[in-house]
Design a protein around this motif. Structure first.
Motif, PDB file in Angstrom:
ATOM      1  N   LYS A 329     -82.626  56.548  20.367  1.00 25.91           N
ATOM      2  CA  LYS A 329     -82.174  55.476  21.247  1.00 25.91           C
ATOM      3  C   LYS A 329     -80.857  55.858  21.912  1.00 25.91           C
ATOM      4  O   LYS A 329     -80.078  56.659  21.379  1.00 25.91           O
ATOM      5  N   TYR A 344     -81.880  52.280  25.883  1.00 28.45           N
ATOM      6  CA  TYR A 344     -83.139  52.992  26.093  1.00 28.45           C
ATOM      7  C   TYR A 344     -83.696  53.481  24.759  1.00 28.45           C
ATOM      8  O   TYR A 344     -82.955  53.709  23.792  1.00 28.45           O
ATOM      9  N   LYS A 347     -89.916  57.374  23.879  1.00 25.64           N
ATOM     10  CA  LYS A 347     -91.245  57.149  23.340  1.00 25.64           C
ATOM     11  C   LYS A 347     -91.851  58.442  22.798  1.00 25.64           C
ATOM     12  O   LYS A 347     -91.368  59.542  23.088  1.00 25.64           O
ATOM     13  N   ILE A 355     -84.845  48.983  27.231  1.00 20.91           N
ATOM     14  CA  ILE A 355     -85.148  47.965  26.235  1.00 20.91           C
ATOM     15  C   ILE A 355     -84.021  46.942  26.182  1.00 20.91           C
ATOM     16  O   ILE A 355     -82.949  47.138  26.757  1.00 20.91           O
ATOM     17  N   THR A 356     -84.285  45.851  25.471  1.00 18.97           N
ATOM     18  CA  THR A 356     -83.279  44.802  25.307  1.00 18.97           C
ATOM     19  C   THR A 356     -82.323  45.168  24.171  1.00 18.97           C
ATOM     20  O   THR A 356     -82.575  46.086  23.385  1.00 18.97           O
ATOM     21  N   GLU A 359     -84.060  44.801  20.810  1.00 21.44           N
ATOM     22  CA  GLU A 359     -84.949  45.926  20.548  1.00 21.44           C
ATOM     23  C   GLU A 359     -84.163  47.182  20.200  1.00 21.44           C
ATOM     24  O   GLU A 359     -84.603  48.005  19.384  1.00 21.44           O
TER      25      GLU A 359
END
Length: 495
Positions: A329, A344, A347, A355-356, A359
């Motif tokens: 992240k 972020y 993936k 992302i929030t 999250e």
């Protein structure tokens, strides 16, 4: 017999400006060619000092504008500088072109010292270049000063660290140092706009002073910009003494002046990179922290490249996408008022997604819980006001804070928003009120708070329900009733 009045600006201009008909090489006067040699020498020294930056490397990763096979640029750039000495105008064209192409291959190279030295070269080849670079320098100094005066980072840890490096007490001289530097740069910029001849000596003194400050005699940092500053001291002084002592008289120069003086404002909304917006030592730049299974990485550059990371939001994202493993992240912290922080996740397929905040802090199979970046400005203010902050290791984030009763002020609570990883907060014995607790920001990792021996009541406890992970409240000696505390803890234990 009339006596001659002393006018430094006129005297400098007379000494530094040669007659136009006195040509030396390729249509240049000896003085113009001498200034060109100064620029070429400065660019050569800077390239050699940052040599690994111009080669193909494995780490840190390249940041290409277009994904192309990497090629080395160091020898090519040095060759263009040799050509410039033989054929100045043609050499300048191919040097600037090569430099721009190298940026396409790796945006890590978009450092202000390379760009500004190349611009100074244009002043040596003809009068139009001389006039154009006058406005570049005016913009450089004006905005370098404005950025400092507008930056909360400058008036906190940046100016204080620099003041300390001079052997001065920052508590006494830090703020004065910040104002003097910012206003000094702004003043030289305004002189370059209105009375360029008057700015010649201040230009030389300012940039020689910067060189001495960055040397081991004082700050001992960022040697890669020393050749550029020496070049600006010499070439800038000559240029300002040589340009006409007037505002533009032709349309193209008015347009150039307007663009040069206005475009750096785009930095504050993210439209202009700081490397070309004269954001120099003022702070107020986006920073980034990567969280992965292997630990934390603050994105900062330096190392063998001898230059900082070019802290732009898009480049921080690109670096994260190219270097971090899946499940990592990224937190991009931005202190500019018009721009929010960004979060972020990378993936499994290698793509990154916005992302929030919730999250970001949550974990999942194969995905780490993100660690937020402590805000340096908040940390500085809290520490300067006597707040004790703890880390588990030197480079770890702050996880606990203690505000002593004799330093407590309600406005300190708002600054805790800059500590996104705070798990424990001790306010025991402080003169805190129920209304004060309303100012406490939502802290996503806060698990325990000490309110012993305070006047906090059940109403204040209700304000703590906003804290998503708070499960423990030390309330002995407060006005919180046992029944309300039990009800609070029961609610917090519910899924």
């Amino acid at each position: 017999m009339a006596t001659r009045s002393f006018n430094p600006a006129v005297d400098i201009a007379n000494m530094l400006v040669q007659p136009a008909e006195s040509k030396f090489w390729a249509g240049l006067t000896k003085l113009q060619y001498g200034m060109l040699v100064v620029c070429v020498s400065a660019q050569t020294a800077t390239i050699l000092f940052t040599w690994p930056l111009w080669q193909v490397r494995q780490a840190p990763v390249h940041l290409p504008l277009i994904d192309l096979p990497q090629i080395p640029f160091g020898f090519w750039l040095l060759a263009t500088l040799v050509v410039m000495l033989l054929r100045p105008r043609f050499g300048l064209g191919i040097h600037v072109t090569t430099l721009l192409i190298s940026f396409v291959f790796d945006q890590f190279r978009t450092q202000p010292q390379f760009i500004a030295t190349a611009v100074l070269m244009a002043a040596t080849v003809d009068e139009r270049g001389l006039r154009l670079v006058r406005w570049f320098l005016a913009s450089l100094w004006t905005w370098a000063g404005l950025h400092k005066l507008l930056s909360p980072d400058w008036f906190s840890f940046n100016a204080w660290n620099m003041t300390s490096s001079l052997g001065l007490d920052p508590t006494e001289f830090g703020e004065a140092f910040g104002w003097c530097v910012g206003l000094g740069e702004l003043s030289v910029g305004l002189l370059a706009i209105l009375r360029p001849h008057w700015a010649a000596i201040p230009c030389a003194l300012m940039h020689v002073g910067i060189v001495l400050f960055l040397s081991p005699l004082a700050y001992d940092w960022n040697y890669s910009v020393i050749p550029w500053n020496l070049c600006t001291a010499v070439v800038g002084c000559w240029l300002l003494a040589s340009v006409p002592q007037r505002l533009p008289e032709v349309g193209w120069e008015w347009a150039a002046a307007a663009v040069m003086l206005i475009y750096p404002a785009g930095f504050y909304v993210g439209w202009v990179d700081h490397g070309v917006a004269s954001v120099l030592y003022s702070g107020n730049l986006p920073d980034a922290l990567i969280t992965s299974e292997s630990g934390l990485e603050l994105v900062e550059g330096w190392g063998d490249l001898n230059v900082p990371f070019p802290n732009e939001r898009r480049l921080l994202r690109q670096y994260f996408a190219l270097s971090a493993p899946p499940g990592s992240k990224l937190h991009i912290a931005d202190t500019r008022y018009a721009l929010d922080d960004l979060y972020y996740v990378k993936k499994p397929d290698g793509q990154i997604a916005l992302i929030t905040l919730d999250e970001f802090h949550a974990d999942a199979p194969g995905v780490v819980a993100g660690v937020g970046l402590d805000d340096q400005h908040s940390v500085f203010l809290l520490g300067n006001r006597g707040v004790v902050m703890l880390k588990r290791t030197e480079h770890a984030p702050i996880y606990a804070a203690r505000i002593e009763p004799d330093v407590y002020r309600a406005d300190l609570l708002r600054l805790l928003a800059g500590l996104p990883n705070l798990e424990q907060l001790d306010l025991s014995g402080c003169a805190i009120t129920d209304a004060d607790l309303q100012q406490l920001p939502i802290m996503p990792k806060l698990e325990g708070i000490g309110l012993a021996d305070t006047k906090i009541s059940d109403a204040g406890l209700n304000a703590l329900l906003r804290q998503p992970k708070l499960t423990y409240v030390e309330s002995e000696g407060s006005l919180i009733t046992p029944a309300r505390l039990e009800d609070f803890e029961r609610k917090r234990m519910q899924p």
